[in-house]
Design a protein around this motif. Structure first.
Motif, PDB file in Angstrom:
ATOM      1  N   SER A 181      14.234   5.879  -3.092  1.00  0.00           N
ATOM      2  CA  SER A 181      14.592   4.460  -3.159  1.00  0.00           C
ATOM      3  C   SER A 181      13.459   3.716  -3.852  1.00  0.00           C
ATOM      4  O   SER A 181      12.333   4.219  -3.941  1.00  0.00           O
ATOM      5  CB  SER A 181      14.796   3.883  -1.751  1.00  0.00           C
ATOM      6  N   GLU A 182      13.749   2.509  -4.331  1.00  0.00           N
ATOM      7  CA  GLU A 182      12.699   1.707  -4.962  1.00  0.00           C
ATOM      8  C   GLU A 182      11.589   1.403  -3.960  1.00  0.00           C
ATOM      9  O   GLU A 182      10.411   1.430  -4.303  1.00  0.00           O
ATOM     10  CB  GLU A 182      13.260   0.417  -5.553  1.00  0.00           C
ATOM     11  N   GLU A 183      11.960   1.125  -2.727  1.00  0.00           N
ATOM     12  CA  GLU A 183      10.955   0.851  -1.696  1.00  0.00           C
ATOM     13  C   GLU A 183      10.052   2.071  -1.477  1.00  0.00           C
ATOM     14  O   GLU A 183       8.827   1.947  -1.383  1.00  0.00           O
ATOM     15  CB  GLU A 183      11.618   0.463  -0.379  1.00  0.00           C
ATOM     16  N   GLY A 184      10.643   3.245  -1.411  1.00  0.00           N
ATOM     17  CA  GLY A 184       9.866   4.467  -1.245  1.00  0.00           C
ATOM     18  C   GLY A 184       8.949   4.719  -2.423  1.00  0.00           C
ATOM     19  O   GLY A 184       7.767   5.046  -2.252  1.00  0.00           O
ATOM     20  N   ARG A 185       9.470   4.551  -3.622  1.00  0.00           N
ATOM     21  CA  ARG A 185       8.645   4.746  -4.815  1.00  0.00           C
ATOM     22  C   ARG A 185       7.498   3.742  -4.851  1.00  0.00           C
ATOM     23  O   ARG A 185       6.372   4.102  -5.195  1.00  0.00           O
ATOM     24  CB  ARG A 185       9.505   4.658  -6.080  1.00  0.00           C
ATOM     25  N   ALA A 186       7.760   2.504  -4.457  1.00  0.00           N
ATOM     26  CA  ALA A 186       6.709   1.482  -4.434  1.00  0.00           C
ATOM     27  C   ALA A 186       5.600   1.863  -3.447  1.00  0.00           C
ATOM     28  O   ALA A 186       4.418   1.659  -3.723  1.00  0.00           O
ATOM     29  CB  ALA A 186       7.297   0.122  -4.080  1.00  0.00           C
ATOM     30  N   ARG A 187       5.973   2.411  -2.313  1.00  0.00           N
ATOM     31  CA  ARG A 187       4.963   2.820  -1.326  1.00  0.00           C
ATOM     32  C   ARG A 187       4.124   3.985  -1.824  1.00  0.00           C
ATOM     33  O   ARG A 187       2.958   4.121  -1.439  1.00  0.00           O
ATOM     34  CB  ARG A 187       5.621   3.175   0.000  1.00  0.00           C
ATOM     35  N   ASN A 188       4.695   4.819  -2.658  1.00  0.00           N
ATOM     36  CA  ASN A 188       3.962   5.966  -3.178  1.00  0.00           C
ATOM     37  C   ASN A 188       3.013   5.604  -4.315  1.00  0.00           C
ATOM     38  O   ASN A 188       2.099   6.365  -4.615  1.00  0.00           O
ATOM     39  CB  ASN A 188       4.933   7.066  -3.618  1.00  0.00           C
ATOM     40  N   ARG A 189       3.202   4.442  -4.925  1.00  0.00           N
ATOM     41  CA  ARG A 189       2.287   3.958  -5.955  1.00  0.00           C
ATOM     42  C   ARG A 189       1.143   3.251  -5.237  1.00  0.00           C
ATOM     43  O   ARG A 189       1.251   2.076  -4.868  1.00  0.00           O
ATOM     44  CB  ARG A 189       3.008   2.998  -6.900  1.00  0.00           C
ATOM     45  N   ARG A 190       0.035   3.958  -5.051  1.00  0.00           N
ATOM     46  CA  ARG A 190      -1.017   3.420  -4.196  1.00  0.00           C
ATOM     47  C   ARG A 190      -2.366   4.016  -4.574  1.00  0.00           C
ATOM     48  O   ARG A 190      -2.454   4.956  -5.355  1.00  0.00           O
ATOM     49  CB  ARG A 190      -0.719   3.750  -2.739  1.00  0.00           C
ATOM     50  N   VAL A 191      -3.397   3.448  -3.955  1.00  0.00           N
ATOM     51  CA  VAL A 191      -4.750   3.978  -4.034  1.00  0.00           C
ATOM     52  C   VAL A 191      -5.243   4.135  -2.604  1.00  0.00           C
ATOM     53  O   VAL A 191      -5.038   3.254  -1.766  1.00  0.00           O
ATOM     54  CB  VAL A 191      -5.682   3.028  -4.821  1.00  0.00           C
ATOM     55  N   GLU A 192      -5.844   5.274  -2.329  1.00  0.00           N
ATOM     56  CA  GLU A 192      -6.408   5.546  -1.010  1.00  0.00           C
ATOM     57  C   GLU A 192      -7.924   5.673  -1.126  1.00  0.00           C
ATOM     58  O   GLU A 192      -8.449   5.974  -2.199  1.00  0.00           O
ATOM     59  CB  GLU A 192      -5.850   6.850  -0.437  1.00  0.00           C
ATOM     60  N   PHE A 193      -8.587   5.476   0.006  1.00  0.00           N
ATOM     61  CA  PHE A 193     -10.038   5.575   0.060  1.00  0.00           C
ATOM     62  C   PHE A 193     -10.444   6.583   1.124  1.00  0.00           C
ATOM     63  O   PHE A 193      -9.907   6.565   2.226  1.00  0.00           O
ATOM     64  CB  PHE A 193     -10.665   4.229   0.438  1.00  0.00           C
ATOM     65  N   ILE A 194     -11.391   7.412   0.797  1.00  0.00           N
ATOM     66  CA  ILE A 194     -12.075   8.232   1.789  1.00  0.00           C
ATOM     67  C   ILE A 194     -13.511   7.723   1.802  1.00  0.00           C
ATOM     68  O   ILE A 194     -14.208   7.759   0.780  1.00  0.00           O
ATOM     69  CB  ILE A 194     -12.028   9.719   1.442  1.00  0.00           C
ATOM     70  N   ILE A 195     -13.926   7.234   2.947  1.00  0.00           N
ATOM     71  CA  ILE A 195     -15.275   6.706   3.101  1.00  0.00           C
ATOM     72  C   ILE A 195     -16.041   7.689   3.984  1.00  0.00           C
ATOM     73  O   ILE A 195     -15.566   8.098   5.035  1.00  0.00           O
ATOM     74  CB  ILE A 195     -15.238   5.305   3.738  1.00  0.00           C
ATOM     75  N   PHE A 196     -17.218   8.049   3.521  1.00  0.00           N
ATOM     76  CA  PHE A 196     -18.040   8.972   4.295  1.00  0.00           C
ATOM     77  C   PHE A 196     -19.484   8.534   4.271  1.00  0.00           C
ATOM     78  O   PHE A 196     -19.887   7.723   3.427  1.00  0.00           O
ATOM     79  CB  PHE A 196     -17.870  10.411   3.797  1.00  0.00           C
ATOM     80  N   VAL A 197     -20.250   9.055   5.218  1.00  0.00           N
ATOM     81  CA  VAL A 197     -21.652   8.707   5.352  1.00  0.00           C
ATOM     82  C   VAL A 197     -22.484   9.829   4.760  1.00  0.00           C
ATOM     83  O   VAL A 197     -22.318  10.998   5.105  1.00  0.00           O
ATOM     84  CB  VAL A 197     -22.029   8.493   6.834  1.00  0.00           C
TER      85      VAL A 197
END
Length: 103
Positions: free
Chosen positions: A85-101
């Motif tokens: 669905s368009e909503e599903g595709r929109a949610r998959n267009r993203r940027v994620e962050f992994i923050i570590f010390v």
């Protein structure tokens, strides 16, 4: 869709993230870009890398040291929801962050 530009909401979030990093100099991050499954895999990979790079460049423009940030493009290989669905595709267009010390 098919863009790697940052909107004002994203810039506001990234400014807050930058502040967090300024207050914690041992923090590092990986920025991971994603796309939906529309288009060719190579194009999606390049777009996902461009999304991650746009975030990194903005953070660096605020003053974050380049050695504290890395980027990865995953294309359409790690959807969070179905792309049916368009909503599903929109949610998959993203940027994620992994923050570590870094100790």
């Amino acid at each position: 869709f098919n863009e790697s530009t940052l909107n004002e909401e994203a810039k506001a979030f990234l400014k807050d993230l930058y502040t967090l990093f300024e207050e914690n100099d041992s923090y590092q991050m990986e920025v991971i870009g994603h796309t939906d499954n529309v288009g060719k895999p190579l194009v999606n990979y390049k777009l996902s890398q461009s999304r991650a790079d746009a975030v990194a460049e903005y953070l660096k423009s605020l003053g974050l040291s380049a050695d504290r940030i890395s980027t990865t493009g995953k294309g359409d290989t790690e959807p969070v929801v179905e792309n049916d669905s368009e909503e599903g595709r929109a949610r998959n267009r993203r940027v994620e962050f992994i923050i570590f010390v870094n100790r």
